[in-house]
Design a protein around this motif. Structure first.
Motif, short mmCIF file in Angstrom:
data_model
loop_
_atom_site.label_atom_id
_atom_site.label_comp_id
_atom_site.label_asym_id
_atom_site.label_seq_id
_atom_site.Cartn_x
_atom_site.Cartn_y
_atom_site.Cartn_z
N LYS A 146 0.82 -1.21 0.00
CA LYS A 146 0.00 0.00 0.00
C LYS A 146 0.86 1.27 0.00
O LYS A 146 0.63 2.17 -0.80
N THR B 38 4.05 1.59 -0.74
CA THR B 38 4.87 1.66 -1.96
C THR B 38 4.03 2.16 -3.12
O THR B 38 4.48 2.96 -3.95
N ARG C 192 8.55 4.02 3.72
CA ARG C 192 8.20 3.59 2.37
C ARG C 192 7.89 4.75 1.44
O ARG C 192 7.60 4.53 0.28
N ASP D 73 5.22 -8.29 -10.94
CA ASP D 73 6.55 -8.09 -11.55
C ASP D 73 7.42 -9.31 -11.24
O ASP D 73 7.10 -10.11 -10.36
N ALA E 249 3.82 -1.78 -7.99
CA ALA E 249 4.15 -0.49 -7.39
C ALA E 249 5.63 -0.18 -7.56
O ALA E 249 6.03 0.98 -7.54
N1 LIG Z 1 8.18 -7.04 -6.00
C1 LIG Z 1 7.42 -6.10 -5.49
N2 LIG Z 1 7.53 -5.77 -4.19
C2 LIG Z 1 6.76 -4.79 -3.70
C3 LIG Z 1 5.81 -4.10 -4.51
N3 LIG Z 1 5.17 -3.20 -3.74
C4 LIG Z 1 5.69 -3.32 -2.50
N4 LIG Z 1 6.65 -4.26 -2.47
C5 LIG Z 1 7.45 -4.67 -1.30
O1 LIG Z 1 6.58 -5.24 -0.33
C6 LIG Z 1 7.00 -4.86 0.98
C7 LIG Z 1 5.86 -4.19 1.72
O2 LIG Z 1 5.56 -2.94 1.07
P1 LIG Z 1 4.76 -1.78 1.79
O3 LIG Z 1 4.50 -0.74 0.77
O4 LIG Z 1 5.41 -1.36 3.04
O5 LIG Z 1 3.43 -2.53 2.15
P2 LIG Z 1 2.18 -2.02 3.00
O6 LIG Z 1 0.99 -2.67 2.43
O7 LIG Z 1 2.17 -0.54 3.07
O8 LIG Z 1 2.51 -2.62 4.43
P3 LIG Z 1 1.94 -2.16 5.86
O9 LIG Z 1 1.92 -0.68 5.92
O10 LIG Z 1 2.90 -2.78 6.81
O11 LIG Z 1 0.56 -2.75 5.99
C8 LIG Z 1 8.22 -3.99 0.80
O12 LIG Z 1 9.38 -4.77 0.94
C9 LIG Z 1 8.08 -3.48 -0.61
O13 LIG Z 1 9.32 -3.16 -1.19
C10 LIG Z 1 5.72 -4.47 -5.90
O14 LIG Z 1 4.93 -3.94 -6.68
N5 LIG Z 1 6.54 -5.47 -6.31
#
Ligand SMILES: Nc1nc2c(ncn2[C@@H]2O[C@H](COP(=O)(O)OP(=O)(O)OP(=O)(O)O)[C@@H](O)[C@H]2O)c(=O)[nH]1
Ligand SMILES: [Mg+2]
Length: 368
Positions: A107, A109, A147, A243, A280
């Motif tokens: 989310k 990212t 992030r 990806d 993302a």
């Molecule tokens: N390969 C890949 N990894 C991703 C992508 N988007 C996010 N990540 C990875 O997934 C992990 C979690 O990403 P966040 O953006 O922190 O996820 P979030 O949903 O905000 O997580 P919380 O805030 O903890 O709920 C990180 O290591 C990111 O780098 C993507 O599109 N592709």
């Protein structure tokens, strides 16, 4: 841009501009930025001046205004309401987008990537969060800051972590009022991130124009801890991380969701909730995602649903606050506290019908 404070990572400064050396969203650091006490060192900013500052888009004043609406002090509540009354005519101008999904779905990212495109187009973007864990622990989503490093450093973006403390209802009020302040300060798009594992996604859904559910590829909703009801609340479902090695799985998941969504009653008349795939990190699929948001807004604006949804949200928000405060007053009332244990005991032991006990309590509350 100001120089970074030695104790803080450089990006933290833009996350909370104007608040030096303190995380007002963190436990033990609750700071009163607009003090009422005359003994306080920091100059009191009159509400009128604060309103002017917010309306002129001043980031420091905006940060102080948010701190005021987040304060739990009764005197601050009055000031905050006066401030909101002044800025209210200049609110409503932003597109409000809620983003939910399991922890780690991407989310933050996604907000960073989409956000960088938007600020690149000259839009002003504000980001905040509703963190259910902050309600229990008083903490805030730190992931938002780490992030969203590029966004946090961008002058067109303003990131405010989740308010903390109090029940979900209190956090929801603070977040809604923060959205109004963002709008008064001229932000065009507001993102509200929340973790989709409990009640908070319903809360966030009730304060936004568009609600996005972000999922990781592969696992079904049960495995991802998403309740079926949450899928029904979504205006679009995005399978992220399409990806590298997970790309094919993401495309399969997208097709699965598309099929599943056919059996779900969409929450907006005439709108078929789409399932999209994106990354993302590479940015693939993000233009399509933003086009979907635009398409939804056009759909709802043309049919009058957009304004209707906002009016309904305001109405039910007001009613929810009345209910919450009534409940609070009821259970904290001395006559109720005196009567409740024995009546509850009588109900539990089957000596008194529950409805009779409830009637007696309400009569006592009414002073009869
Ligand atoms: N390969 C890949 N990894 C991703 C992508 N988007 C996010 N990540 C990875 O997934 C992990 C979690 O990403 P966040 O953006 O922190 O996820 P979030 O949903 O905000 O997580 P919380 O805030 O903890 O709920 C990180 O290591 C990111 O780098 C993507 O599109 N592709
Ligand atoms: Mg996050």
């Amino acid at each position: 841009m100001s120089t970074p404070h030695p104790d803080e990572p450089s990006h933290a400064l833009n996350v909370m501009p104007g608040v030096k050396g303190g995380h007002d969203g963190m436990p033990g650091h609750t700071r009163i930025v607009v003090p009422v006490s005359h003994h306080h060192r920091r100059r009191t900013v009159p509400v009128g001046e604060l309103a002017e500052g917010v309306l002129s888009g001043d980031r420091v004043m905006l940060a102080r205004a948010i701190t005021l609406v987040e304060s739990n002090a009764p005197a601050h509540f009055e000031q905050a309401q006066e401030l909101l009354t002044r800025i209210l005519p200049r609110t409503g101008g932003a597109i409000r987008v809620g983003i939910t999904g399991v922890p780690g779905a991407g989310k933050s990212t996604l907000i960073e990537a989409l956000g960088m495109t938007l600020v690149g187009e000259g839009k002003k973007l504000a980001v905040t969060a509703v963190d259910p864990s902050s309600i229990l622990t008083g903490g805030s989503i730190l992931g938002d800051k780490t992030r969203m490093e590029q966004l946090a450093a961008h002058p067109g973006a303003f990131i405010r972590p989740s308010p903390s403390g109090g029940a979900l209802g209190g956090v929801a009020r603070k977040t809604r009022e923060t959205i109004l302040l963002f709008e008064a300060a001229g932000y065009d798009v507001v993102f509200v991130e929340t973790v989709g594992v409990g009640q908070s996604e319903v809360t966030v859904r009730s304060m936004v124009d568009f609600f996005l559910l972000v999922l990781a590829p592969g696992a079904g909703d049960e495995l991802q801890g998403i309740k079926k009801g949450v899928v029904e609340l979504a205006d679009a479902v995005l399978i992220n991380k399409a990806d590298g090695a997970s790309r094919n799985l993401a495309l399969l998941s997208r097709a699965d969701y598309e099929r599943a969504l056919h059996y779900i009653q969409p929450s907006t008349d005439g709108w078929m909730t789409p399932a999209l795939a994106a990354s993302a990190t590479t940015g693939e699929g993000l233009p399509e995602l933003w086009a979907t948001v635009q398409g939804f807004l056009e759909h709802t604006r043309n049919r009058g649903f957009f304004e209707q949804r906002r009016r309904d949200q305001e109405r039910s928000w007001m009613r929810a606050m009345v209910e919450e405060q009534l409940k609070e007053r009821f259970f904290s009332h001395p006559r109720i506290q005196a009567l409740l244990p024995e009546l509850e005991q009588a109900v539990v032991e089957g000596r008194l019908p529950a409805a009779s006990a409830a009637t007696r309590l309400l009569r006592a509350f009414d002073g009869e």
